[in-house]
Write a protein that holds these residues in place. Sequence first.
Motif, PDB file in Angstrom:
ATOM      1  N   MET A  80     -49.189  20.114  29.939  1.00 17.58           N
ATOM      2  CA  MET A  80     -49.728  21.388  30.406  1.00 17.58           C
ATOM      3  C   MET A  80     -49.884  21.363  31.927  1.00 17.58           C
ATOM      4  N   LEU A 140     -49.312  27.162  22.973  1.00 17.60           N
ATOM      5  CA  LEU A 140     -49.443  26.584  24.314  1.00 17.60           C
ATOM      6  C   LEU A 140     -48.760  27.461  25.354  1.00 17.60           C
ATOM      7  N   LEU A 199     -50.345  29.030  28.625  1.00 14.62           N
ATOM      8  CA  LEU A 199     -49.804  28.746  29.957  1.00 14.62           C
ATOM      9  C   LEU A 199     -49.655  30.049  30.750  1.00 14.62           C
TER      10      LEU A 199
END
Lengths: 243, 306
Positions: B132, B253, B257
Amino acid sequence: MNRIGRAGVLVTLGISVARLVWSGQFGWFVQQRMRWPLVAAAVALLVLGAVEVTAAARQERRDPASARRAAGPTVGWLLGLPLLVVVAVAPTSLGAAAAARAAGYVPSDPRSGFQPLPDEGPVPLTLFEFLNRAVADDQRSLDGVEVELTGIVVHDPALPAGADFALTRFLVSCCAADAIPLQVAVRGAGAPYPDDTWVRVRAVWRPSATPYTELVRPWWVEADAVSVEIVADPPASPYESPY
Amino acid sequence: MPLALAALSRGRVAWADGDDVRLWSTLFVSVCVQALPFLVLGVVLSGIIAAFVSPELVQRVVPRRPFLAVPAAGVAGVALPGCECGSVPIAGSLIAAGTPPAAALTFLLAAPAINPVVLAATAVAFPNDPRMVAARLLASFVTAVAVGSWWARRGDSTLLASLRHAGHDGDGAARWARAVDAASRDLVHAGGWLVVGAMAAATIQLLVPRSVLDAVAGNEVLAVAALAVLAVLLSICSEADAFVMVGLPQFSLTSRLVFLVVGPVIDLKLIAMQSGILGRAFTVRFAPLCFAVAVLSAVVVGQVVL
């Protein structure tokens, strides 16, 4: 906004920030590590303001018309609004009302790497640490360990049957606007406690029969109280930090 | 975030009462208090730039060609660790001092998103997803450079013409007087708009219904759209946004993001401050451009890296 008004806004702002730090009330709004940045900001504002007051006074003597010309936009007066709100509404640190409107912290998936806890209890833990160990520790280090947790009492209608209150503290990384409630459902507290009471709870984690990952949200991490004690002086920072 | 995702959480609906007013006040004041040190740092630097950095100096230091100046400005963003509030007046005074707008705007976008504090916070917030951090760094850098490059080619230079330079003649004392004047002017200007943004952010935080978010999390396209819009509305500091995303594990995810990349380049308080300092006509074009590029960049990087 003319130059005199502008200087006034700078000085007023500097004094209010200094007071907020001096009284410790800044901790209701931001993390403790913002103390020195705020002190620096207050000093800078007061220096800027003092220089500007002198310059504005000199300009007023020499050329009153120019001292009254616009030296900043009208929107600048809004800088007085936070001060007005602090005086008029008297906001305090986040409490039960905020917790009720928010979704609680959910630790991430199971992982290893948690340090073992000492054998001798009670072990003081932050609620953040307690929740992470309860949900994400694949070694189950909390099993049977007596821990000591500090937070406020919150009564939530969604509490599981048999729980007395949600021991609550907020995880704040920058300011109260990014707060995430950390909540543990406490059983066996004995006496009733009103909302927003600061308490220190000695308790043992009550593992869930079903793995947390298979529960339907919102679910709770629960603990069986050994003792509950009212805290006379709330901690300097009402919030926990993730760092 | 929880606060953020207020109203309908856990099935409770509350109309404005004393608790709500107090909660709104706490949120509003905390956004202002949190932003103030960064704003003061920003206006002090911008005052010094306005009084001491001449167009000649800028021409010597900043590469002439945009394809060098823009990435260099992106990398320079690392040097300003903090939230986004301070970078708006700095970008304004850099442009006034003769910096090519494309480079100054790249700096404006990169500074709050790509700095050690923000990346460390992201690493702490996502212990199970170390990628990440890399994804955020890459997507934010690409966004800043892409918007800067676009502005270098297609940007309308008349939009920023109102940023006039204060002049550089005079001795040291006169220059310091000018620095103080410029810093004070920027402070009441950007500060006033910051208060407007803080009011909007506090209000939105109390109004966004959580149930809506749960409903869209399952559909990837809707999830990306929802978190992109949420990033704009919530106006959370770039240092804190990663922890807010931890609270939404039901989202993919990539969609999270998107939230982390969009928030630092455009949100309500930035729109308010940019229209105050850089001009309304400019912001009307710049804000949608940033939003579109940030979403695109985050989605592409998310597909490749995450």
